[in-house]
Design an enzyme around this catalytic site. Sequence first.
Site, PDB file in Angstrom:
ATOM      1  N   GLY A  47       0.887  -1.389   0.124  1.00 38.08           N
ATOM      2  CA  GLY A  47       0.055  -0.084  -0.033  1.00 38.08           C
ATOM      3  C   GLY A  47       0.789   1.455   0.079  1.00 38.08           C
ATOM      4  O   GLY A  47       2.125   1.025   0.380  1.00 38.08           O
ATOM      5  N   GLN A  52       2.861   9.745   0.995  1.00 36.10           N
ATOM      6  CA  GLN A  52       4.148   9.144   1.107  1.00 36.10           C
ATOM      7  C   GLN A  52       5.119   9.579  -0.149  1.00 36.10           C
ATOM      8  O   GLN A  52       6.300   9.113  -0.238  1.00 36.10           O
ATOM      9  CB  GLN A  52       4.021   7.803   1.166  1.00 36.10           C
ATOM     10  CG  GLN A  52       3.288   7.489   2.355  1.00 36.10           C
ATOM     11  CD  GLN A  52       3.350   5.907   2.506  1.00 36.10           C
ATOM     12  OE1 GLN A  52       2.160   5.327   2.170  1.00 36.10           O
ATOM     13  NE2 GLN A  52       4.338   5.244   3.596  1.00 36.10           N
ATOM     14  N   CYS A  97       5.784   0.101   7.452  1.00 34.89           N
ATOM     15  CA  CYS A  97       5.408   1.199   6.728  1.00 34.89           C
ATOM     16  C   CYS A  97       6.549   1.592   5.649  1.00 34.89           C
ATOM     17  O   CYS A  97       7.682   1.896   6.319  1.00 34.89           O
ATOM     18  CB  CYS A  97       4.814   2.517   7.566  1.00 34.89           C
ATOM     19  SG  CYS A  97       4.632   3.866   6.578  1.00 34.89           S
ATOM     20  N   LEU A  98       6.375   1.936   4.617  1.00 36.91           N
ATOM     21  CA  LEU A  98       7.446   2.330   3.786  1.00 36.91           C
ATOM     22  C   LEU A  98       8.178   3.661   4.191  1.00 36.91           C
ATOM     23  O   LEU A  98       9.149   3.789   3.819  1.00 36.91           O
ATOM     24  CB  LEU A  98       7.092   2.512   2.203  1.00 36.91           C
ATOM     25  CG  LEU A  98       6.636   0.941   1.560  1.00 36.91           C
ATOM     26  CD1 LEU A  98       6.139   1.161   0.254  1.00 36.91           C
ATOM     27  CD2 LEU A  98       7.725  -0.068   1.562  1.00 36.91           C
ATOM     28  N   HIS A 139      -4.808   1.282   7.184  1.00 33.25           N
ATOM     29  CA  HIS A 139      -3.490   1.841   7.415  1.00 33.25           C
ATOM     30  C   HIS A 139      -3.242   2.923   6.430  1.00 33.25           C
ATOM     31  O   HIS A 139      -2.797   3.964   6.640  1.00 33.25           O
ATOM     32  CB  HIS A 139      -2.298   0.713   7.071  1.00 33.25           C
ATOM     33  CG  HIS A 139      -0.932   1.265   7.007  1.00 33.25           C
ATOM     34  ND1 HIS A 139      -0.009   0.655   8.028  1.00 33.25           N
ATOM     35  CD2 HIS A 139      -0.275   2.130   6.465  1.00 33.25           C
ATOM     36  CE1 HIS A 139       1.251   1.256   7.889  1.00 33.25           C
ATOM     37  NE2 HIS A 139       0.976   2.073   6.795  1.00 33.25           N
ATOM     38  N   GLU A 140      -3.700   2.812   5.264  1.00 36.72           N
ATOM     39  CA  GLU A 140      -3.671   3.799   4.092  1.00 36.72           C
ATOM     40  C   GLU A 140      -4.625   5.107   4.434  1.00 36.72           C
ATOM     41  O   GLU A 140      -4.371   6.022   4.064  1.00 36.72           O
ATOM     42  CB  GLU A 140      -3.752   3.162   2.743  1.00 36.72           C
ATOM     43  CG  GLU A 140      -2.838   1.997   2.624  1.00 36.72           C
ATOM     44  CD  GLU A 140      -1.364   2.435   2.511  1.00 36.72           C
ATOM     45  OE1 GLU A 140      -0.881   3.488   2.276  1.00 36.72           O
ATOM     46  OE2 GLU A 140      -0.496   1.766   2.982  1.00 36.72           O
ATOM     47  N   HIS A 143      -3.016   7.281   6.634  1.00 43.63           N
ATOM     48  CA  HIS A 143      -2.087   8.322   6.034  1.00 43.63           C
ATOM     49  C   HIS A 143      -2.858   9.219   5.431  1.00 43.63           C
ATOM     50  O   HIS A 143      -2.268  10.664   5.544  1.00 43.63           O
ATOM     51  CB  HIS A 143      -1.276   7.446   5.023  1.00 43.63           C
ATOM     52  CG  HIS A 143      -0.148   6.759   5.270  1.00 43.63           C
ATOM     53  ND1 HIS A 143       0.863   7.271   6.071  1.00 43.63           N
ATOM     54  CD2 HIS A 143       0.226   5.440   5.226  1.00 43.63           C
ATOM     55  CE1 HIS A 143       1.837   6.429   6.369  1.00 43.63           C
ATOM     56  NE2 HIS A 143       1.572   5.058   5.763  1.00 43.63           N
TER      57      HIS A 143
HETATM   58 ZN    ZN Z   1       2.592   3.200   5.893  1.00 45.44          ZN
END
Ligand code: ZN
Length: 183
Positions: A47, A52, A97-98, A139-140, A143
Amino acid sequence: MSNILPIYTFDHPILRKKLKAVEEINAEIAELAEQMIATMHNADGIGLAANQVGKNVAMTVIDVSSYEGFEQQKTLVLINPVIEAFSDEEIPMEEGCLSLPDLRADVVRPAQVQVRFYDVEMHEQIIEADRILARVIQHEVDHLNGIYFFDHLKPIRRALLKRRLMDIKRGDVEADYPLFVGE
Ligand code: ZN
């Protein structure tokens, strides 16, 4: 121009922003969606939210097809997503998380959700999700509202992550994908 965008890391201010709703799904948005999908796949992520990659638009991409039981699940582009219903049942699951390389923690969240969004073809969709898909959607969408997964942890659990978070904030961080470190 490369389709792979650098991924912004903690503690860039755009990752704490509530992102602007997309008003018109145009070629620019469609191109950003393609770049985000390429960036997510390049980073082996499941995701990625627009902030991000430094963009202030309420859009996220999700691909959970590497998970058992989701092999047929297409890559999703969620524009202006709203989670309309959460299950009463909550379960722990490990998240990463990236934007937070090498940081993982168990997070308790509702097991199932119902999400309403627009896709890139401007169709309104409603999806009922469980397991990994429900997890990534939450999660997304977090964000897009400026929320990290560690915000859901109890203070004592979050304190254990503090040193690692400070490393990331200082830019003392490495990943197998391009990072945007700094302001
Ligand atoms: Zn994340």
